[in-house]
Scaffold this motif. Structure first.
Motif, PDB file in Angstrom:
ATOM      1  N   LEU A 177       0.838  -1.204   0.000  1.00  0.00           N
ATOM      2  CA  LEU A 177       0.000   0.000   0.000  1.00  0.00           C
ATOM      3  C   LEU A 177       0.868   1.247   0.000  1.00  0.00           C
ATOM      4  CD1 LEU A 177      -2.883  -1.002   2.439  1.00  0.00           C
ATOM      5  CD2 LEU A 177      -3.207  -0.033   0.159  1.00  0.00           C
ATOM      6  N   ASP A 178       1.945   1.235   0.771  1.00  0.00           N
ATOM      7  CA  ASP A 178       2.871   2.374   0.779  1.00  0.00           C
ATOM      8  C   ASP A 178       3.466   2.585  -0.613  1.00  0.00           C
ATOM      9  OD1 ASP A 178       2.565   3.058   3.444  1.00  0.00           O
ATOM     10  OD2 ASP A 178       4.217   1.783   4.129  1.00  0.00           O
ATOM     11  N   ARG A 179       3.848   1.498  -1.251  1.00  0.00           N
ATOM     12  CA  ARG A 179       4.432   1.607  -2.595  1.00  0.00           C
ATOM     13  C   ARG A 179       3.391   2.124  -3.599  1.00  0.00           C
ATOM     14  NH1 ARG A 179       6.897  -3.978  -4.176  1.00  0.00           N
ATOM     15  NH2 ARG A 179       7.153  -2.816  -6.124  1.00  0.00           N
ATOM     16  N   TYR A 180       2.171   1.638  -3.491  1.00  0.00           N
ATOM     17  CA  TYR A 180       1.130   2.069  -4.428  1.00  0.00           C
ATOM     18  C   TYR A 180       0.764   3.538  -4.200  1.00  0.00           C
ATOM     19  CZ  TYR A 180      -3.331   2.190  -6.923  1.00  0.00           C
ATOM     20  OH  TYR A 180      -4.358   2.517  -7.773  1.00  0.00           O
ATOM     21  N   ARG A 181       0.676   3.954  -2.944  1.00  0.00           N
ATOM     22  CA  ARG A 181       0.352   5.361  -2.658  1.00  0.00           C
ATOM     23  C   ARG A 181       1.466   6.286  -3.159  1.00  0.00           C
ATOM     24  NH1 ARG A 181      -1.204   5.948   3.441  1.00  0.00           N
ATOM     25  NH2 ARG A 181      -2.064   7.946   2.739  1.00  0.00           N
ATOM     26  N   LYS A 182       2.706   5.843  -3.044  1.00  0.00           N
ATOM     27  CA  LYS A 182       3.820   6.629  -3.593  1.00  0.00           C
ATOM     28  C   LYS A 182       3.701   6.693  -5.109  1.00  0.00           C
ATOM     29  CE  LYS A 182       8.872   6.907  -3.800  1.00  0.00           C
ATOM     30  NZ  LYS A 182      10.162   6.261  -3.437  1.00  0.00           N
ATOM     31  N   HIS A 183       3.353   5.568  -5.711  1.00  0.00           N
ATOM     32  CA  HIS A 183       3.138   5.507  -7.160  1.00  0.00           C
ATOM     33  C   HIS A 183       2.092   6.545  -7.588  1.00  0.00           C
ATOM     34  CE1 HIS A 183       1.926   3.743 -11.064  1.00  0.00           C
ATOM     35  NE2 HIS A 183       0.686   3.689 -10.600  1.00  0.00           N
ATOM     36  N   LEU A 184       0.994   6.641  -6.847  1.00  0.00           N
ATOM     37  CA  LEU A 184      -0.050   7.613  -7.172  1.00  0.00           C
ATOM     38  C   LEU A 184       0.434   9.040  -6.972  1.00  0.00           C
ATOM     39  CD1 LEU A 184      -3.236   5.979  -5.562  1.00  0.00           C
ATOM     40  CD2 LEU A 184      -2.602   6.018  -7.989  1.00  0.00           C
ATOM     41  N   SER A 185       1.165   9.282  -5.889  1.00  0.00           N
ATOM     42  CA  SER A 185       1.639  10.645  -5.598  1.00  0.00           C
ATOM     43  C   SER A 185       2.625  11.137  -6.648  1.00  0.00           C
ATOM     44  CB  SER A 185       2.282  10.699  -4.205  1.00  0.00           C
ATOM     45  OG  SER A 185       3.508   9.993  -4.193  1.00  0.00           O
ATOM     46  N   GLU A 186       3.260  10.197  -7.336  1.00  0.00           N
ATOM     47  CA  GLU A 186       4.214  10.565  -8.389  1.00  0.00           C
ATOM     48  C   GLU A 186       3.557  10.619  -9.761  1.00  0.00           C
ATOM     49  OE1 GLU A 186       7.239   7.614  -7.912  1.00  0.00           O
ATOM     50  OE2 GLU A 186       8.195   8.656  -6.232  1.00  0.00           O
ATOM     51  N   GLY A 187       2.227  10.559  -9.769  1.00  0.00           N
ATOM     52  CA  GLY A 187       1.491  10.698 -11.021  1.00  0.00           C
ATOM     53  C   GLY A 187       1.224   9.400 -11.743  1.00  0.00           C
ATOM     54  N   GLY A 188       1.443   8.270 -11.080  1.00  0.00           N
ATOM     55  CA  GLY A 188       1.207   6.989 -11.707  1.00  0.00           C
ATOM     56  C   GLY A 188      -0.274   6.711 -11.905  1.00  0.00           C
ATOM     57  N   SER A 189      -0.583   5.845 -12.849  1.00  0.00           N
ATOM     58  CA  SER A 189      -1.973   5.523 -13.152  1.00  0.00           C
ATOM     59  C   SER A 189      -2.587   4.663 -12.057  1.00  0.00           C
ATOM     60  CB  SER A 189      -2.046   4.770 -14.480  1.00  0.00           C
ATOM     61  OG  SER A 189      -3.344   4.239 -14.673  1.00  0.00           O
ATOM     62  N   PRO A 190      -3.812   4.997 -11.613  1.00  0.00           N
ATOM     63  CA  PRO A 190      -4.482   4.162 -10.606  1.00  0.00           C
ATOM     64  C   PRO A 190      -4.687   2.726 -11.062  1.00  0.00           C
ATOM     65  CG  PRO A 190      -5.596   6.272 -10.820  1.00  0.00           C
ATOM     66  CD  PRO A 190      -4.600   6.190 -11.944  1.00  0.00           C
ATOM     67  N   SER A 191      -4.831   2.511 -12.373  1.00  0.00           N
ATOM     68  CA  SER A 191      -5.132   1.175 -12.895  1.00  0.00           C
ATOM     69  C   SER A 191      -3.885   0.313 -13.107  1.00  0.00           C
ATOM     70  CB  SER A 191      -5.899   1.286 -14.214  1.00  0.00           C
ATOM     71  OG  SER A 191      -5.111   1.927 -15.203  1.00  0.00           O
ATOM     72  N   ASP A 192      -2.711   0.850 -12.815  1.00  0.00           N
ATOM     73  CA  ASP A 192      -1.473   0.082 -12.966  1.00  0.00           C
ATOM     74  C   ASP A 192      -1.441  -1.007 -11.892  1.00  0.00           C
ATOM     75  OD1 ASP A 192       1.128  -0.901 -13.068  1.00  0.00           O
ATOM     76  OD2 ASP A 192       1.982   1.046 -13.592  1.00  0.00           O
ATOM     77  N   SER A 193      -1.543  -2.247 -12.316  1.00  0.00           N
ATOM     78  CA  SER A 193      -1.689  -3.363 -11.368  1.00  0.00           C
ATOM     79  C   SER A 193      -0.363  -3.993 -10.960  1.00  0.00           C
ATOM     80  CB  SER A 193      -2.594  -4.434 -11.975  1.00  0.00           C
ATOM     81  OG  SER A 193      -2.010  -4.953 -13.160  1.00  0.00           O
ATOM     82  N   ARG A 194       0.751  -3.490 -11.435  1.00  0.00           N
ATOM     83  CA  ARG A 194       2.024  -4.178 -11.217  1.00  0.00           C
ATOM     84  C   ARG A 194       2.374  -4.325  -9.745  1.00  0.00           C
ATOM     85  NH1 ARG A 194       5.797  -0.782 -15.171  1.00  0.00           N
ATOM     86  NH2 ARG A 194       4.379   0.829 -14.350  1.00  0.00           N
ATOM     87  N   ILE A 195       2.152  -3.289  -8.957  1.00  0.00           N
ATOM     88  CA  ILE A 195       2.499  -3.369  -7.529  1.00  0.00           C
ATOM     89  C   ILE A 195       1.654  -4.435  -6.839  1.00  0.00           C
ATOM     90  CG2 ILE A 195       2.357  -2.125  -5.322  1.00  0.00           C
ATOM     91  CD1 ILE A 195       3.214   0.402  -6.928  1.00  0.00           C
ATOM     92  N   TRP A 196       0.384  -4.560  -7.237  1.00  0.00           N
ATOM     93  CA  TRP A 196      -0.484  -5.541  -6.590  1.00  0.00           C
ATOM     94  C   TRP A 196      -0.207  -6.945  -7.073  1.00  0.00           C
ATOM     95  CZ3 TRP A 196      -1.683  -3.990  -2.275  1.00  0.00           C
ATOM     96  CH2 TRP A 196      -1.959  -2.643  -2.043  1.00  0.00           C
ATOM     97  N   ASN A 197       0.282  -7.081  -8.298  1.00  0.00           N
ATOM     98  CA  ASN A 197       0.746  -8.385  -8.748  1.00  0.00           C
ATOM     99  C   ASN A 197       1.998  -8.796  -7.970  1.00  0.00           C
ATOM    100  OD1 ASN A 197       2.708  -9.749 -11.225  1.00  0.00           O
ATOM    101  ND2 ASN A 197       0.768 -10.722 -10.702  1.00  0.00           N
ATOM    102  N   GLN A 198       2.881  -7.833  -7.742  1.00  0.00           N
ATOM    103  CA  GLN A 198       4.073  -8.111  -6.942  1.00  0.00           C
ATOM    104  C   GLN A 198       3.704  -8.471  -5.508  1.00  0.00           C
ATOM    105  OE1 GLN A 198       6.292  -4.484  -7.510  1.00  0.00           O
ATOM    106  NE2 GLN A 198       6.537  -4.866  -9.711  1.00  0.00           N
ATOM    107  N   TRP A 199       2.655  -7.853  -5.005  1.00  0.00           N
ATOM    108  CA  TRP A 199       2.163  -8.179  -3.655  1.00  0.00           C
ATOM    109  C   TRP A 199       1.692  -9.635  -3.579  1.00  0.00           C
ATOM    110  CZ3 TRP A 199      -3.448  -8.283  -2.556  1.00  0.00           C
ATOM    111  CH2 TRP A 199      -3.730  -8.570  -1.219  1.00  0.00           C
ATOM    112  N   LEU A 200       0.873 -10.068  -4.561  1.00  0.00           N
ATOM    113  CA  LEU A 200       0.401 -11.455  -4.558  1.00  0.00           C
ATOM    114  C   LEU A 200       1.573 -12.416  -4.687  1.00  0.00           C
ATOM    115  CD1 LEU A 200      -2.390 -12.889  -4.435  1.00  0.00           C
ATOM    116  CD2 LEU A 200      -2.518 -10.409  -4.673  1.00  0.00           C
ATOM    117  N   GLN A 201       2.563 -12.055  -5.494  1.00  0.00           N
ATOM    118  CA  GLN A 201       3.742 -12.902  -5.625  1.00  0.00           C
ATOM    119  C   GLN A 201       4.496 -12.987  -4.303  1.00  0.00           C
ATOM    120  OE1 GLN A 201       6.074 -11.463  -8.922  1.00  0.00           O
ATOM    121  NE2 GLN A 201       4.375 -11.615 -10.359  1.00  0.00           N
TER     122      GLN A 201
END
Length: 314
Positions: free
Chosen positions: A113-137
Protein backbone atom coordinates in the motif's frame (compact mmCIF):
# COMPACT_ATOMS: atom_id res chain seq x y z
CA UNK A 1 7.34 -32.69 -5.18
CA UNK A 2 7.26 -32.27 -8.92
CA UNK A 3 9.20 -29.59 -10.74
CA UNK A 4 7.34 -26.98 -12.77
CA UNK A 5 8.63 -23.97 -14.72
CA UNK A 6 6.69 -21.42 -12.62
CA UNK A 7 8.22 -22.82 -9.39
CA UNK A 8 11.53 -21.19 -10.32
CA UNK A 9 10.03 -17.77 -9.58
CA UNK A 10 6.91 -17.92 -7.46
CA UNK A 11 3.95 -20.22 -6.85
CA UNK A 12 1.10 -20.57 -9.28
CA UNK A 13 -2.05 -18.80 -8.06
CA UNK A 14 -4.96 -21.26 -8.12
CA UNK A 15 -8.24 -19.38 -7.86
CA UNK A 16 -11.28 -21.41 -6.79
CA UNK A 17 -14.59 -19.60 -7.23
CA UNK A 18 -18.18 -20.76 -6.83
CA UNK A 19 -21.57 -19.54 -8.00
CA UNK A 20 -23.00 -19.00 -4.49
CA UNK A 21 -23.08 -22.25 -2.47
CA UNK A 22 -22.30 -24.28 -5.58
CA UNK A 23 -19.92 -26.73 -3.90
CA UNK A 24 -16.56 -25.07 -4.51
CA UNK A 25 -15.55 -25.95 -0.95
CA UNK A 26 -15.25 -29.58 -2.05
CA UNK A 27 -12.57 -28.64 -4.59
CA UNK A 28 -10.78 -26.50 -2.00
CA UNK A 29 -10.79 -29.44 0.42
CA UNK A 30 -9.36 -31.69 -2.28
CA UNK A 31 -6.56 -29.19 -2.96
CA UNK A 32 -5.83 -28.95 0.77
CA UNK A 33 -4.83 -32.59 0.57
CA UNK A 34 -2.60 -32.17 -2.48
CA UNK A 35 1.16 -32.16 -1.79
CA UNK A 36 1.77 -29.43 -4.39
CA UNK A 37 -0.73 -26.95 -2.90
CA UNK A 38 -0.72 -24.56 0.03
CA UNK A 39 -4.23 -23.47 1.03
CA UNK A 40 -4.54 -20.54 3.46
CA UNK A 41 -7.46 -20.68 5.87
CA UNK A 42 -10.70 -18.90 5.00
CA UNK A 43 -11.83 -16.92 2.01
CA UNK A 44 -9.51 -14.37 0.42
CA UNK A 45 -11.29 -11.01 0.32
CA UNK A 46 -8.48 -8.48 -0.07
CA UNK A 47 -9.15 -8.04 -3.77
CA UNK A 48 -12.88 -8.42 -4.40
CA UNK A 49 -14.65 -6.62 -1.56
CA UNK A 50 -15.86 -3.05 -2.05
CA UNK A 51 -13.09 -0.59 -1.24
CA UNK A 52 -10.32 -3.16 -1.59
CA UNK A 53 -7.76 -3.71 -4.35
CA UNK A 54 -10.22 -4.23 -7.21
CA UNK A 55 -12.08 -1.04 -6.33
CA UNK A 56 -8.86 0.93 -6.04
CA UNK A 57 -7.56 -0.20 -9.42
CA UNK A 58 -10.87 0.63 -11.07
CA UNK A 59 -11.30 4.01 -9.36
CA UNK A 60 -12.59 6.65 -11.75
CA UNK A 61 -9.92 9.17 -10.86
CA UNK A 62 -6.53 9.48 -9.18
CA UNK A 63 -8.09 11.33 -6.24
CA UNK A 64 -10.60 8.53 -5.70
CA UNK A 65 -7.84 5.92 -5.86
CA UNK A 66 -5.79 7.91 -3.32
CA UNK A 67 -8.78 8.10 -0.97
CA UNK A 68 -9.51 4.38 -1.21
CA UNK A 69 -5.83 3.44 -0.77
CA UNK A 70 -5.57 5.69 2.29
CA UNK A 71 -8.73 4.17 3.78
CA UNK A 72 -7.38 0.66 3.25
CA UNK A 73 -4.03 1.66 4.75
CA UNK A 74 -5.75 3.06 7.85
CA UNK A 75 -7.97 -0.03 8.17
CA UNK A 76 -4.89 -2.25 8.04
CA UNK A 77 -2.49 -0.16 10.13
CA UNK A 78 -4.91 0.85 12.86
CA UNK A 79 -7.28 -2.11 12.90
CA UNK A 80 -6.14 -5.38 11.40
CA UNK A 81 -2.43 -5.26 12.21
CA UNK A 82 -2.87 -4.35 15.92
CA UNK A 83 -5.54 -7.06 16.24
CA UNK A 84 -3.17 -9.58 14.63
CA UNK A 85 -0.34 -8.54 16.94
CA UNK A 86 -2.62 -9.01 19.94
CA UNK A 87 -3.45 -12.56 18.86
CA UNK A 88 0.23 -13.24 18.29
CA UNK A 89 1.09 -11.95 21.77
CA UNK A 90 -1.47 -14.33 23.24
CA UNK A 91 0.31 -17.24 21.64
CA UNK A 92 -2.14 -17.87 18.80
CA UNK A 93 -0.63 -20.14 16.15
CA UNK A 94 -0.37 -17.77 13.21
CA UNK A 95 -0.40 -20.62 10.71
CA UNK A 96 -3.86 -21.69 11.87
CA UNK A 97 -5.39 -18.24 11.47
CA UNK A 98 -6.91 -16.73 8.30
CA UNK A 99 -4.42 -14.52 6.46
CA UNK A 100 -6.27 -11.35 7.46
CA UNK A 101 -5.55 -12.17 11.12
CA UNK A 102 -1.82 -12.79 10.63
CA UNK A 103 0.86 -10.21 11.34
CA UNK A 104 3.08 -10.91 8.34
CA UNK A 105 0.18 -10.75 5.88
CA UNK A 106 -0.89 -7.33 7.15
CA UNK A 107 2.71 -6.11 7.09
CA UNK A 108 3.06 -7.19 3.46
CA UNK A 109 -0.18 -5.43 2.62
CA UNK A 110 0.97 -2.20 4.27
CA UNK A 111 4.32 -2.38 2.49
CA UNK A 112 2.64 -2.58 -0.90
CA UNK A 113 0.00 0.00 0.00
CA UNK A 114 2.87 2.37 0.78
CA UNK A 115 4.43 1.61 -2.60
CA UNK A 116 1.13 2.07 -4.43
CA UNK A 117 0.35 5.36 -2.66
CA UNK A 118 3.82 6.63 -3.59
CA UNK A 119 3.14 5.51 -7.16
CA UNK A 120 -0.05 7.61 -7.17
CA UNK A 121 1.64 10.64 -5.60
CA UNK A 122 4.21 10.56 -8.39
CA UNK A 123 1.49 10.70 -11.02
CA UNK A 124 1.21 6.99 -11.71
CA UNK A 125 -1.97 5.52 -13.15
CA UNK A 126 -4.48 4.16 -10.61
CA UNK A 127 -5.13 1.17 -12.90
CA UNK A 128 -1.47 0.08 -12.97
CA UNK A 129 -1.69 -3.36 -11.37
CA UNK A 130 2.02 -4.18 -11.22
CA UNK A 131 2.50 -3.37 -7.53
CA UNK A 132 -0.48 -5.54 -6.59
CA UNK A 133 0.75 -8.38 -8.75
CA UNK A 134 4.07 -8.11 -6.94
CA UNK A 135 2.16 -8.18 -3.65
CA UNK A 136 0.40 -11.45 -4.56
CA UNK A 137 3.74 -12.90 -5.62
CA UNK A 138 5.30 -11.84 -2.32
CA UNK A 139 2.42 -13.38 -0.36
CA UNK A 140 2.77 -16.59 -2.34
CA UNK A 141 6.52 -16.79 -1.73
CA UNK A 142 6.00 -16.08 1.97
CA UNK A 143 3.33 -18.70 2.58
CA UNK A 144 3.70 -21.46 0.01
CA UNK A 145 7.22 -22.46 1.04
CA UNK A 146 8.32 -25.33 -1.19
CA UNK A 147 4.80 -25.90 -2.56
CA UNK A 148 4.24 -25.40 -6.26
CA UNK A 149 1.04 -23.38 -5.85
CA UNK A 150 -1.07 -21.35 -3.47
CA UNK A 151 -4.85 -21.77 -3.49
CA UNK A 152 -7.07 -18.72 -3.06
CA UNK A 153 -10.60 -19.54 -1.89
CA UNK A 154 -13.26 -17.24 -3.41
CA UNK A 155 -10.76 -14.47 -4.32
CA UNK A 156 -12.92 -12.96 -7.07
CA UNK A 157 -16.56 -12.47 -7.95
CA UNK A 158 -17.53 -14.01 -11.27
CA UNK A 159 -18.87 -11.02 -13.20
CA UNK A 160 -16.84 -8.30 -11.44
CA UNK A 161 -13.38 -6.75 -11.99
CA UNK A 162 -12.84 -9.07 -14.96
CA UNK A 163 -10.61 -6.64 -16.84
CA UNK A 164 -8.51 -6.18 -13.69
CA UNK A 165 -8.08 -9.36 -11.65
CA UNK A 166 -6.21 -11.49 -14.26
CA UNK A 167 -3.21 -9.13 -14.19
CA UNK A 168 -3.19 -8.98 -10.39
CA UNK A 169 -3.29 -12.76 -9.90
CA UNK A 170 -0.92 -13.69 -12.76
CA UNK A 171 0.24 -16.43 -13.12
CA UNK A 172 -3.13 -17.99 -12.37
CA UNK A 173 -5.43 -20.91 -13.08
CA UNK A 174 -9.13 -20.38 -12.35
CA UNK A 175 -11.44 -23.22 -11.30
CA UNK A 176 -15.16 -22.39 -11.20
CA UNK A 177 -17.63 -24.84 -9.64
CA UNK A 178 -21.29 -25.05 -10.68
CA UNK A 179 -24.13 -27.18 -9.35
CA UNK A 180 -27.69 -28.45 -9.89
CA UNK A 181 -29.81 -25.29 -9.38
CA UNK A 182 -32.42 -26.83 -7.06
CA UNK A 183 -29.72 -28.40 -4.86
CA UNK A 184 -27.94 -25.07 -4.94
CA UNK A 185 -31.06 -23.26 -3.76
CA UNK A 186 -31.56 -25.92 -1.07
CA UNK A 187 -28.02 -25.27 0.15
CA UNK A 188 -28.75 -21.56 0.43
CA UNK A 189 -31.80 -22.45 2.53
CA UNK A 190 -29.81 -24.90 4.68
CA UNK A 191 -27.18 -22.25 5.34
CA UNK A 192 -29.83 -19.80 6.56
CA UNK A 193 -29.13 -17.26 3.81
CA UNK A 194 -32.69 -16.69 2.55
CA UNK A 195 -33.62 -13.11 3.32
CA UNK A 196 -30.01 -11.98 3.66
CA UNK A 197 -28.44 -9.63 1.16
CA UNK A 198 -25.02 -10.12 -0.44
CA UNK A 199 -22.30 -7.65 -1.32
CA UNK A 200 -21.79 -9.57 -4.58
CA UNK A 201 -22.83 -7.16 -7.38
CA UNK A 202 -24.60 -9.98 -9.28
CA UNK A 203 -27.40 -9.85 -6.73
CA UNK A 204 -29.93 -7.04 -7.17
CA UNK A 205 -30.84 -5.33 -3.90
CA UNK A 206 -33.82 -3.82 -5.70
CA UNK A 207 -35.42 -7.27 -5.80
CA UNK A 208 -37.64 -7.47 -2.71
CA UNK A 209 -38.78 -11.07 -3.16
CA UNK A 210 -36.21 -13.11 -1.18
CA UNK A 211 -36.52 -16.26 -3.28
CA UNK A 212 -36.44 -14.41 -6.60
CA UNK A 213 -33.42 -12.49 -5.26
CA UNK A 214 -31.47 -15.74 -4.92
CA UNK A 215 -32.63 -17.33 -8.18
CA UNK A 216 -32.04 -14.20 -10.26
CA UNK A 217 -28.64 -13.69 -8.64
CA UNK A 218 -27.54 -17.23 -9.48
CA UNK A 219 -28.76 -16.71 -13.07
CA UNK A 220 -26.69 -13.52 -13.34
CA UNK A 221 -23.66 -15.43 -12.06
CA UNK A 222 -24.15 -18.16 -14.67
CA UNK A 223 -24.45 -15.57 -17.44
CA UNK A 224 -21.24 -13.94 -16.25
CA UNK A 225 -19.55 -17.33 -16.11
CA UNK A 226 -20.39 -17.95 -19.76
CA UNK A 227 -19.00 -14.53 -20.67
CA UNK A 228 -15.85 -15.26 -18.69
CA UNK A 229 -15.46 -18.54 -20.53
CA UNK A 230 -15.28 -16.54 -23.74
CA UNK A 231 -12.71 -14.17 -22.26
CA UNK A 232 -10.24 -16.71 -20.87
CA UNK A 233 -8.44 -19.51 -22.67
CA UNK A 234 -8.85 -23.17 -21.79
CA UNK A 235 -5.39 -23.07 -20.24
CA UNK A 236 -6.56 -20.46 -17.72
CA UNK A 237 -10.08 -21.54 -16.73
CA UNK A 238 -11.65 -24.87 -15.87
CA UNK A 239 -15.34 -25.37 -15.07
CA UNK A 240 -16.16 -28.20 -12.67
CA UNK A 241 -19.56 -29.74 -12.06
CA UNK A 242 -20.01 -30.47 -8.36
CA UNK A 243 -21.95 -33.64 -9.14
CA UNK A 244 -19.29 -34.96 -11.52
CA UNK A 245 -16.49 -34.10 -9.10
CA UNK A 246 -18.18 -36.12 -6.36
CA UNK A 247 -19.63 -39.04 -8.35
CA UNK A 248 -16.65 -39.57 -10.68
CA UNK A 249 -14.08 -38.20 -8.31
CA UNK A 250 -10.92 -39.97 -9.46
CA UNK A 251 -11.37 -39.05 -13.10
CA UNK A 252 -12.40 -35.48 -12.30
CA UNK A 253 -9.51 -35.03 -9.86
CA UNK A 254 -7.16 -36.16 -12.61
CA UNK A 255 -8.73 -33.64 -15.01
CA UNK A 256 -8.21 -30.86 -12.45
CA UNK A 257 -4.59 -31.83 -11.88
CA UNK A 258 -3.93 -32.06 -15.62
CA UNK A 259 -5.28 -28.51 -15.89
CA UNK A 260 -3.08 -27.32 -13.02
CA UNK A 261 0.00 -29.07 -14.37
CA UNK A 262 0.88 -31.50 -11.62
CA UNK A 263 0.22 -35.18 -10.87
CA UNK A 264 -2.95 -36.27 -9.12
CA UNK A 265 -2.07 -37.06 -5.50
CA UNK A 266 -3.40 -36.82 -1.95
CA UNK A 267 -1.62 -36.78 1.38
CA UNK A 268 -2.66 -39.33 4.06
CA UNK A 269 -4.21 -36.44 6.03
CA UNK A 270 -6.26 -35.18 3.07
CA UNK A 271 -9.65 -33.86 4.27
CA UNK A 272 -11.79 -34.46 1.18
CA UNK A 273 -14.07 -37.49 1.26
CA UNK A 274 -16.31 -37.98 -1.79
CA UNK A 275 -18.45 -40.46 0.17
CA UNK A 276 -19.38 -37.62 2.51
CA UNK A 277 -19.89 -34.99 -0.19
CA UNK A 278 -22.16 -37.24 -2.24
CA UNK A 279 -24.77 -36.78 0.49
CA UNK A 280 -25.17 -33.20 -0.76
CA UNK A 281 -26.49 -34.36 -4.12
CA UNK A 282 -30.29 -34.37 -4.27
CA UNK A 283 -30.82 -32.23 -1.16
CA UNK A 284 -33.39 -30.16 -3.06
CA UNK A 285 -35.70 -33.14 -3.52
CA UNK A 286 -37.83 -32.34 -0.48
CA UNK A 287 -41.36 -31.07 0.16
CA UNK A 288 -39.90 -27.97 1.82
CA UNK A 289 -37.85 -26.93 -1.21
CA UNK A 290 -40.59 -27.86 -3.68
CA UNK A 291 -43.02 -25.73 -1.67
CA UNK A 292 -40.65 -22.76 -1.55
CA UNK A 293 -40.05 -22.90 -5.31
CA UNK A 294 -43.71 -23.29 -6.24
CA UNK A 295 -44.59 -20.29 -8.37
CA UNK A 296 -40.96 -19.72 -9.42
CA UNK A 297 -40.78 -22.35 -12.15
CA UNK A 298 -39.82 -19.90 -14.94
CA UNK A 299 -36.80 -18.78 -12.92
CA UNK A 300 -35.85 -22.38 -12.10
CA UNK A 301 -36.21 -23.36 -15.77
CA UNK A 302 -33.99 -20.43 -16.70
CA UNK A 303 -31.26 -21.73 -14.39
CA UNK A 304 -31.40 -25.22 -15.89
CA UNK A 305 -31.33 -23.72 -19.38
CA UNK A 306 -28.25 -21.63 -18.53
CA UNK A 307 -26.47 -24.64 -17.08
CA UNK A 308 -27.28 -26.71 -20.16
CA UNK A 309 -25.96 -23.93 -22.42
CA UNK A 310 -22.79 -23.73 -20.36
CA UNK A 311 -22.25 -27.49 -20.39
CA UNK A 312 -22.77 -27.60 -24.17
CA UNK A 313 -20.28 -24.81 -24.72
CA UNK A 314 -17.47 -26.59 -22.87
Amino acid sequence: MTEHPHSLKHPLNILVAGIYWSGSGAVVDYLKGHPDCHVPRGEFTDFKRSGRIGSILEAGSASRAKWLARAMWLETALGKLPAARLKQSKGKDQGKLPLKEQVKHNRLKLEHLDRYRKHLSEGGSPSDSRIWNQWLQAVGMEYAGDKQSIVWNQPIWVGKHETTWPAVFSPFKLIVVHRDPIDQFAEVVRQGKIGKRKSDPAFDDGEKDDIAYVLKGIAAKMESLMALQGQLTESHMLAVSFETFVKSHKAEAQRICDFLGFPEAQLPSAPFDPAYSIRNIGIGDTDLIRGMLKGYQPLVDRLYDLRAQFDNAQ
